[in-house]
Scaffold this active site. Structure first.
Site, mmCIF file in Angstrom:
data_model
loop_
_atom_site.group_PDB
_atom_site.id
_atom_site.type_symbol
_atom_site.label_atom_id
_atom_site.label_comp_id
_atom_site.label_asym_id
_atom_site.label_seq_id
_atom_site.Cartn_x
_atom_site.Cartn_y
_atom_site.Cartn_z
ATOM 1 N N SER A 124 0.893 -1.149 0.124
ATOM 2 C CA SER A 124 -0.108 0.045 -0.016
ATOM 3 C C SER A 124 0.881 1.199 -0.010
ATOM 4 C CB SER A 124 -0.888 0.072 1.186
ATOM 5 O OG SER A 124 -1.599 1.198 1.568
ATOM 6 N N TYR A 148 -1.354 -0.320 10.904
ATOM 7 C CA TYR A 148 -1.882 -1.203 9.372
ATOM 8 C C TYR A 148 -0.391 -1.034 8.296
ATOM 9 C CZ TYR A 148 -3.442 -1.503 4.815
ATOM 10 O OH TYR A 148 -3.538 -1.742 3.389
ATOM 11 N N LYS A 152 2.466 -3.717 6.481
ATOM 12 C CA LYS A 152 2.435 -3.726 5.288
ATOM 13 C C LYS A 152 4.237 -3.489 5.061
ATOM 14 C CE LYS A 152 -1.398 -4.454 3.531
ATOM 15 N NZ LYS A 152 -1.732 -5.607 2.880
HETATM 16 P P1 NAD Z 1 -11.147 -6.714 1.606
HETATM 17 O O1 NAD Z 1 -11.228 -6.562 2.906
HETATM 18 O O2 NAD Z 1 -12.167 -6.401 0.858
HETATM 19 O O3 NAD Z 1 -10.384 -8.145 1.056
HETATM 20 C C1 NAD Z 1 -9.426 -8.810 1.942
HETATM 21 C C2 NAD Z 1 -10.071 -10.240 1.874
HETATM 22 O O4 NAD Z 1 -9.221 -11.082 2.724
HETATM 23 C C3 NAD Z 1 -11.402 -10.452 2.459
HETATM 24 O O5 NAD Z 1 -12.150 -11.078 1.785
HETATM 25 C C4 NAD Z 1 -11.083 -11.117 3.901
HETATM 26 O O6 NAD Z 1 -12.285 -11.865 4.193
HETATM 27 C C5 NAD Z 1 -9.765 -11.910 3.764
HETATM 28 N N1 NAD Z 1 -8.888 -12.249 4.892
HETATM 29 C C6 NAD Z 1 -8.535 -11.425 5.593
HETATM 30 N N2 NAD Z 1 -8.030 -12.110 6.577
HETATM 31 C C7 NAD Z 1 -7.832 -13.439 6.207
HETATM 32 C C8 NAD Z 1 -7.238 -14.549 6.658
HETATM 33 N N3 NAD Z 1 -6.628 -14.450 7.581
HETATM 34 N N4 NAD Z 1 -7.462 -15.860 6.070
HETATM 35 C C9 NAD Z 1 -8.248 -15.908 4.864
HETATM 36 N N5 NAD Z 1 -8.785 -14.695 4.358
HETATM 37 C C10 NAD Z 1 -8.690 -13.470 5.077
HETATM 38 O O7 NAD Z 1 -9.767 -5.574 1.115
HETATM 39 P P2 NAD Z 1 -9.444 -5.200 -0.178
HETATM 40 O O8 NAD Z 1 -9.504 -3.570 -0.257
HETATM 41 O O9 NAD Z 1 -9.927 -6.032 -1.339
HETATM 42 O O10 NAD Z 1 -7.757 -5.114 0.001
HETATM 43 C C11 NAD Z 1 -6.993 -6.375 -0.631
HETATM 44 C C12 NAD Z 1 -5.617 -6.070 -0.161
HETATM 45 O O11 NAD Z 1 -4.938 -4.846 -0.794
HETATM 46 C C13 NAD Z 1 -5.516 -6.052 1.475
HETATM 47 O O12 NAD Z 1 -4.156 -6.690 1.945
HETATM 48 C C14 NAD Z 1 -5.079 -4.566 1.713
HETATM 49 O O13 NAD Z 1 -4.400 -4.474 2.775
HETATM 50 C C15 NAD Z 1 -4.625 -4.282 0.447
HETATM 51 N N6 NAD Z 1 -4.676 -2.635 0.172
HETATM 52 C C16 NAD Z 1 -5.989 -2.085 0.090
HETATM 53 C C17 NAD Z 1 -6.425 -0.932 -0.220
HETATM 54 C C18 NAD Z 1 -7.833 -0.224 -0.477
HETATM 55 O O14 NAD Z 1 -7.856 0.851 -0.272
HETATM 56 N N7 NAD Z 1 -8.714 -1.002 -0.540
HETATM 57 C C19 NAD Z 1 -5.159 0.052 -0.359
HETATM 58 C C20 NAD Z 1 -3.836 -0.440 -0.401
HETATM 59 C C21 NAD Z 1 -3.582 -1.852 -0.114
HETATM 60 C C1 WQD Z 2 -9.149 10.531 1.065
HETATM 61 C C2 WQD Z 2 -9.271 11.710 1.137
HETATM 62 C C3 WQD Z 2 -9.634 12.279 3.651
HETATM 63 C C4 WQD Z 2 -13.398 10.294 4.334
HETATM 64 C C5 WQD Z 2 -6.766 5.072 3.338
HETATM 65 C C6 WQD Z 2 -5.598 4.544 4.139
HETATM 66 C C7 WQD Z 2 -4.740 3.803 3.236
HETATM 67 C C8 WQD Z 2 -5.353 3.122 2.183
HETATM 68 C C9 WQD Z 2 -6.509 3.726 1.262
HETATM 69 C C10 WQD Z 2 -5.152 0.925 2.448
HETATM 70 C C11 WQD Z 2 -8.532 12.301 2.323
HETATM 71 C C12 WQD Z 2 -10.871 12.571 2.870
HETATM 72 C C13 WQD Z 2 -12.279 10.917 3.684
HETATM 73 C C14 WQD Z 2 -14.502 11.227 4.635
HETATM 74 C C15 WQD Z 2 -12.784 13.089 3.996
HETATM 75 N N1 WQD Z 2 -5.651 1.652 2.405
HETATM 76 N N2 WQD Z 2 -12.057 12.322 3.715
HETATM 77 N N3 WQD Z 2 -14.192 12.369 4.501
HETATM 78 O O1 WQD Z 2 -7.016 8.224 3.948
HETATM 79 O O2 WQD Z 2 -6.005 8.398 1.446
HETATM 80 O O3 WQD Z 2 -6.180 6.265 2.430
HETATM 81 O O4 WQD Z 2 -7.341 4.087 2.166
HETATM 82 O O5 WQD Z 2 -4.128 0.346 2.182
HETATM 83 O O6 WQD Z 2 -3.809 3.146 4.053
HETATM 84 O O7 WQD Z 2 -5.214 5.216 4.842
HETATM 85 O O8 WQD Z 2 -8.042 7.520 1.868
HETATM 86 O O9 WQD Z 2 -10.657 7.540 1.302
HETATM 87 O O10 WQD Z 2 -9.762 7.584 3.519
HETATM 88 O O11 WQD Z 2 -9.295 9.485 2.194
HETATM 89 O O12 WQD Z 2 -12.736 14.494 3.782
HETATM 90 O O13 WQD Z 2 -15.459 10.862 5.143
HETATM 91 O O14 WQD Z 2 -10.757 12.100 1.665
HETATM 92 O O15 WQD Z 2 -9.304 13.337 4.458
HETATM 93 O O16 WQD Z 2 -8.233 13.635 1.913
HETATM 94 P P1 WQD Z 2 -6.730 7.715 2.670
HETATM 95 P P2 WQD Z 2 -9.508 8.102 2.450
#
Ligand code: NAD
Ligand code: WQD
Length: 347
Positions: A124, A148, A152
Site C-alpha cells: 500500500s 496497519y 505492510k
Molecule cells: P478486503 O477486506 O475487501 O479483502 C481482503 C479479503 O481477505 C477479505 O475477503 C477477507 O475476508 C480476507 N481475509 C482477511 N484475513 C484473512 C485470513 N486470515 N485468512 C483468509 N482470508 C482473510 O480488502 P481489499 O480492499 O480488497 O484489499 C485487499 C488487499 O489490498 C489488502 O491486503 C489490503 O491491505 C490491500 N490494500 C487495499 C487498499 C484499499 O484501499 N482497498 C489499498 C492498499 C492496499
Molecule cells: C481520502 C481523502 C480524507 C473520508 C486510506 C488508507 C490507506 C489506503 C487507502 C489501504 C482524504 C478525505 C475521507 C471522509 C473526507 N488503504 N475524507 N471525509 O486516507 O488516502 O487512504 O485508504 O492500504 O492506507 O489510509 O483514503 O478515502 O480515507 O481519504 O474528507 O469521510 O478524503 O481526509 O483527504 P486515505 P480515504
C-alpha cells in the site's frame, strides 16, 4: 495455469478474479470471509461464465492451507488477504500483526515446502507515511505512521529477506494508491462493514440515502481548494496490473516494487463534483477538523510500472464515479441480502 488468490472474495480480489478467469487462468480462492461475502465469488462466476474453486479457510491455519497446496498444482500466489482498517489497527494492533504478518509468514512457509515461489503481494502507498515529495516514487523513504502501514512495511521486509536467502523466489510488491470504482456490470464492488472510513464509499452511501451528509476532513490544507488530494485508481485498472505482474514473475526471479496509481491527484471537492455529475445526486457536506494522520497530498509516480510491467491506468475519475454509482444503486445493501453464506453454493 492455476493461481491461488488469497482474499479473493474481497473488494480488489474479486475484481482480480474476474480478470484472471477472463484471461484463461484457473483460479483457486482462499478466504475466511472475515471481511467479505461468498456472494461476491458467485457473482464473479456469473460475470465470467467460468468456475473458480473456493476454500473457506483462515490463512493462519497452516494445516488447512497445506491441503490447498496438496490438492492443486499452484503456479503462483496473489496475496490479498489481510485486514485494512487504519483506525482499527490503532485500536487492536496485535490483531493486525497476527492476521497480516503471521499469516504471510505461514503462507510463505507452505509455498516454500511445495516449491511454489512466485508471489504477488498487496502492499500500500501507506508505507510511505507522511512524505512531502510528490509524486512519490518506489525508492522514497518508508515511514508508515500507523500499525496497519507498519504490517505492510514489515511484510515487504520479510519478503525481501526471503528472496535474499533463496534466489529462486520471484516476488512483486504492489503499492496501491486509492482504489475506487467497481466492475462495469455493477454486480461486484466495495462493500464496507458499517460506516465507511474511506471517501468514495462514504460519498456513495450519501448519494443513495443511507447516510445524510459527508464530513470533509479539513479545507485548510495547502492545496488548490484546501481539501486533501489523493491518487484515485479504478479497481479494474488495479486488477489488470496484477495480471501484468503475474506475467513478469513467472518469467524471472527477483523482488520488485511497483506503485499502482494514475499519477494524478484529485481533491475531495473534485471527487464530490465528479460523483454528483455521475449520479445526478447532490452530496451535502460539512467541513470539519482535519482527520489525525491525514496528509495534504499523495499521488504516485507510476513510471516504473509503465516501463517494466507495460501497465498504465486508463480509467478516469468520471468512469470511476459512474461505476461506483452503478454498483451502489444496484446493491444498496452491498452483498447483505445473502443472509447465510452456505446458501450461496460456492462451498
Ligand atoms: P478486503 O477486506 O475487501 O479483502 C481482503 C479479503 O481477505 C477479505 O475477503 C477477507 O475476508 C480476507 N481475509 C482477511 N484475513 C484473512 C485470513 N486470515 N485468512 C483468509 N482470508 C482473510 O480488502 P481489499 O480492499 O480488497 O484489499 C485487499 C488487499 O489490498 C489488502 O491486503 C489490503 O491491505 C490491500 N490494500 C487495499 C487498499 C484499499 O484501499 N482497498 C489499498 C492498499 C492496499
Ligand atoms: C481520502 C481523502 C480524507 C473520508 C486510506 C488508507 C490507506 C489506503 C487507502 C489501504 C482524504 C478525505 C475521507 C471522509 C473526507 N488503504 N475524507 N471525509 O486516507 O488516502 O487512504 O485508504 O492500504 O492506507 O489510509 O483514503 O478515502 O480515507 O481519504 O474528507 O469521510 O478524503 O481526509 O483527504 P486515505 P480515504
Amino acid at each position: 495455469m492455476a493461481i491461488l488468490v488469497t482474499g479473493g472474495a474481497g473488494y480488489i480480489g474479486s475484481h482480480t478474479c474476474v480478470e484472471l478467469l477472463n484471461d484463461g487462468y484457473q483460479v483457486i480462492v482462499v478466504d475466511d470471509f472475515s471481511n467479505s461475502n461468498p456472494e461476491s465469488l458467485k457473482r464473479v462466476e456469473q460475470i465470467t461464465g467460468k468456475q473458480l474453486k473456493t476454500y473457506p479457510i483462515d490463512l493462519l491455519n497452516q494445516i488447512d492451507l497445506e491441503k490447498v497446496f496438496k490438492e492443486n498444482k499452484i503456479e503462483a500466489v496473489i496475496h490479498f488477504a489481510g485486514l485494512k482498517s487504519v483506525g482499527e489497527s490503532v485500536a487492536v494492533p496485535l490483531k493486525y500483526y497476527r492476521n497480516n504478518v503471521i499469516s504471510t509468514l505461514i503462507l510463505c512457509e507452505v509455498m516454500r515446502k511445495h516449491r511454489v515461489k512466485n508471489l504477488v503481494f498487496s502492499s500500500s502507498a501507506t508505507v510511505y507515511g507522511a512524505t512531502d515529495k510528490m509524486p512519490v516514487s518506489e525508492d522514497a523513504f518508508l515511514k508508515p505512521v500507523n500499525p496497519y502501514g507498519r504490517t505492510k512495511h514489515l511484510i515487504e521486509e520479510l519478503l525481501r529477506d526471503l528472496y535474499q536467502s533463496d534466489k529462486e523466489w520471484s516476488i512483486t510488491l504492489l503499492r496501491y494508491f486509492n482504489p475506487i470504482g467497481a466492475h462495469e456490470s455493477g454486480n461486484i464492488g466495495e462493500d464496507p462493514n458499517g460506516i465507511p472510513n474511506n471517501l468514495l464509499p462514504y460519498i456513495s452511501q450519501v448519494a443513495v440515502g443511507k447516510l445524510q451528509r459527508l464530513n470533509i476532513f479539513g479545507d485548510d490544507y495547502p492545496t488548490k481548494d484546501g481539501t486533501g488530494i489523493r491518487d484515485y485508481i479504478h479497481v479494474v485498472d488495479l486488477a489488470k496490473g496484477h495480471l501484468k505482474a503475474l506475467e513478469k514473475i513467472t518469467s524471472i526471479t527477483g523482488v520488485e516494487t511497483y506503485n499502482l496509481g494514475t499519477g494524478r491527484g484529485y481533491s475531495v471537492l473534485e471527487m464530490i463534483d465528479a460523483f454528483e455529475n455521475a449520479s445526478g445526486k447532490k452530496i451535502p457536506y460539512t467541513v470539519v477538523d482535519r482527520r489525525e494522520g491525514d496528509s495534504a497530498i499523495c499521488y504516485a509516480n507510476p513510471n516504473k510500472a509503465r516501463e517494466h510491467l507495460k501497465w498504465q491506468a486508463s480509467r478516469d475519475i468520471h468512469l470511476m464515479s459512474k461505476d461506483a454509482w452503478r454498483w451502489q444503486q444496484k446493491n444498496p445493501k452491498g452483498y447483505q441480502e445473502i443472509v447465510d453464506p452456505r446458501q450461496t453454493g460456492v462451498y
